[in-house]
Design an enzyme around this catalytic site. Structure first.
Site, mmCIF file in Angstrom:
data_model
loop_
_atom_site.group_PDB
_atom_site.id
_atom_site.type_symbol
_atom_site.label_atom_id
_atom_site.label_comp_id
_atom_site.label_asym_id
_atom_site.label_seq_id
_atom_site.Cartn_x
_atom_site.Cartn_y
_atom_site.Cartn_z
ATOM 1 N N CYS A 258 29.737 23.609 -27.907
ATOM 2 C CA CYS A 258 28.440 23.996 -27.335
ATOM 3 C C CYS A 258 28.602 24.804 -26.059
ATOM 4 O O CYS A 258 27.755 25.607 -25.709
ATOM 5 C CB CYS A 258 27.619 22.746 -27.018
ATOM 6 S SG CYS A 258 27.835 21.441 -28.202
ATOM 7 N N HIS B 13 27.191 15.340 -39.288
ATOM 8 C CA HIS B 13 28.260 16.349 -39.431
ATOM 9 C C HIS B 13 29.522 16.011 -38.646
ATOM 10 O O HIS B 13 30.527 16.710 -38.736
ATOM 11 C CB HIS B 13 27.744 17.759 -39.111
ATOM 12 C CG HIS B 13 27.550 18.064 -37.658
ATOM 13 N ND1 HIS B 13 28.461 18.815 -36.953
ATOM 14 C CD2 HIS B 13 26.562 17.759 -36.797
ATOM 15 C CE1 HIS B 13 28.015 18.959 -35.707
ATOM 16 N NE2 HIS B 13 26.868 18.327 -35.591
ATOM 17 N N GLN C 165 30.265 10.663 -31.452
ATOM 18 C CA GLN C 165 31.703 10.787 -31.733
ATOM 19 C C GLN C 165 32.316 9.485 -32.249
ATOM 20 O O GLN C 165 33.473 9.486 -32.669
ATOM 21 C CB GLN C 165 32.458 11.224 -30.465
ATOM 22 C CG GLN C 165 32.209 12.655 -30.041
ATOM 23 C CD GLN C 165 32.820 13.680 -30.977
ATOM 24 O OE1 GLN C 165 33.824 13.422 -31.651
ATOM 25 N NE2 GLN C 165 32.223 14.852 -31.040
ATOM 26 N N THR D 227 8.508 16.708 -43.253
ATOM 27 C CA THR D 227 8.973 16.237 -44.555
ATOM 28 C C THR D 227 10.451 15.887 -44.483
ATOM 29 O O THR D 227 11.254 16.674 -43.979
ATOM 30 C CB THR D 227 8.732 17.329 -45.622
ATOM 31 O OG1 THR D 227 7.340 17.596 -45.637
ATOM 32 C CG2 THR D 227 9.194 16.886 -46.999
ATOM 33 N N GLY E 89 22.029 14.909 -33.806
ATOM 34 C CA GLY E 89 22.385 14.021 -32.698
ATOM 35 C C GLY E 89 21.622 14.383 -31.433
ATOM 36 O O GLY E 89 21.181 13.500 -30.682
ATOM 37 N N SER E 90 21.456 15.669 -31.190
ATOM 38 C CA SER E 90 20.762 16.119 -29.979
ATOM 39 C C SER E 90 19.321 15.599 -29.972
ATOM 40 O O SER E 90 18.823 15.129 -28.948
ATOM 41 C CB SER E 90 20.748 17.649 -29.900
ATOM 42 O OG SER E 90 22.068 18.147 -29.878
#
Ligand SMILES: *Cc1c(COP(=O)(O)O)cnc(C)c1O
Length: 395
Positions: free
Chosen positions: A324, A201, A179, A237, A70-71
């Site tokens: 985080c 995730h 989210q 890849t 996501g980051s």
């Protein structure tokens, strides 16, 4: 008993997601860029997964780019929009004070490169309005980046209204929907979203894989240089097992949104009601437009860190904010953004549920959490001063 109530940090992988991945690790492990049949099998899996993910958010497979998380999606979306703006001499970007750091830190970097970053204030209920966005848009605005749902306090933002405003004013609209995807029904066309970040995730898929939706015709800037993967926009890849696992998890999650929302919001509301009975406590985030699985409270007179350790000892895995930022002693920027004073922001608790949680677990949390809060308060000299009237209560 171990209760996992930290699903906003990450989720357990679903059985279907794991099983979808296994063949691509054990037997069909070809490189999709290879011309032989093993490579072509991997290529088919890659494109099949792209179609599945596109179907879940209502876009075309050609509008999906796979990333590592996501980051990365947030970084690439914002940097791309900034590059488009710069070409046109537009260097004003609108966002909010309570975004994820993947957004805020990218914006800080752009600020150093001469962009003007305007962060909208979040009101006390932990949300913003489309009117705020509308008022902030200028002729030189190149991007509005506003999250779909907040990862700490669970507020769900008026994304469709914001999308409408942006489309009318011809401004690119990116949303960090990490989210929300798999938890809330999303249609990028109906909601006028130009770019959207998602991460596997957070919806029972594997870690280290994400995607970026980019509306057709919006040029992307390459961040990872190398081969021609992802139509030349993201080298490296492809992680076929993870891509396949993400698609399986998202298809499963999207098929259960209605059922999960009903189940989770009932558990959420029971937790909110029960924890509200603790004196000098307050719910954080939007009480109405809220993620079905998010509970976030401040308890005056305690340290969030001590609360988490004691809850862990009782088998409850929770969080005080985002994973985080834990580990740093600064209070959460999100709680400060909604106006909680430092002292109060330090005493926060986030419970984020999944469909695997049970009513019995909710009962257990509702008996144990008040006990732990009381225990910690009784040990605190500051709390004693408040009880004795030497210091004022804030909540
Ligand atoms: C978890 C999260 C991210 C980061 O996603 P990763 O895949 O962990 O990089 C970004 N934004 C929000 C709102 C999140 O909850």
């Amino acid at each position: 008993m171990t209760i996992y109530a930290d699903n906003a940090a990450t989720t357990k992988m679903s059985r279907k997601s794991i099983e979808a991945m296994l063949p691509y690790m054990e037997s069909d492990y070809g490189n999709p860029s290879s011309l032989h049949s093993a490579g072509q099998k991997a290529k088919e899996a890659l494109e099949g997964a792209r179609e599945q993910i596109a179907a879940c958010i209502g876009c075309s497979p050609k509008e999906i780019y796979f990333t590592s998380c996501g980051s990365e999606s947030d970084n690439q979306a914002i940097i791309s929009a900034a590059a488009i703006g710069e070409k046109k001499g537009k260097k004003h970007i609108i966002s909010t004070t309570f975004e994820h750091h993947a957004v805020l830190h990218t914006l800080e970097k752009l600020k150093k490169q001469g962009f003007e970053i305007e962060l909208l204030d979040v009101h006390a209920h932990g949300n913003i309005t489309a009117e705020q966005v509308e008022k902030a848009i200028r002729d030189d605005t190149c991007l509005v980046t506003v999250m779909y749902a907040n990862n700490e306090i669970g507020s769900v933002l008026p994304v469709a209204e914001i999308g409408k405003v942006c489309r009318e004013r011809g401004v690119l609209f990116h949303t960090d929907a990490v989210q929300a995807v798999g938890h809330i029904k999303i249609d990028v066309n109906e909601q006028n979203i130009d770019m959207l970040s998602l991460s596997a995730h957070k919806f029972h898929g594997p870690k280290g894989i994400g995607a970026l939706y980019v509306k057709k015709g919006t040029p992307l800037t390459t961040i990872i240089e190398g081969g021609a993967q992802e139509r030349g926009k993201r080298a490296g890849t492809e992680n076929i097992p993870a891509v396949v696992g993400m698609a399986a998890a998202l298809t499963e999650a999207c098929g259960k949104i209605g059922e999960n929302t009903a189940k989770l919001s009932a558990m959420r509301d029971r937790l909110i009601k029960g924890l509200s009975e603790i004196p000098h406590s307050a719910l954080n985030g939007d009480p109405v437009n809220r993620l079905p699985a998010n509970v976030n409270f401040c308890f005056e007179g305690i340290e969030g860190e001590s609360l988490l350790l004691l809850l862990d000892a009782k088998g409850i895995c929770a969080s005080s904010g985002s994973a985080c930022t834990s580990g740093s002693l600064d209070p959460s920027h999100v709680l400060l953004a909604i106006g909680r004073p430092h002292e109060i922001a330090h005493g926060s608790l986030r419970l984020s549920l999944s469909e695997e949680n049970t009513e019995e677990e909710v009962d257990y949390m509702l008996t144990e959490i008040p006990k732990v809060v009381e225990y910690l308060r009784n040990m605190s000299p500051l709390w004693r001063d408040k009880v004795n009237g030497k210091k004022e209560f804030i909540l």
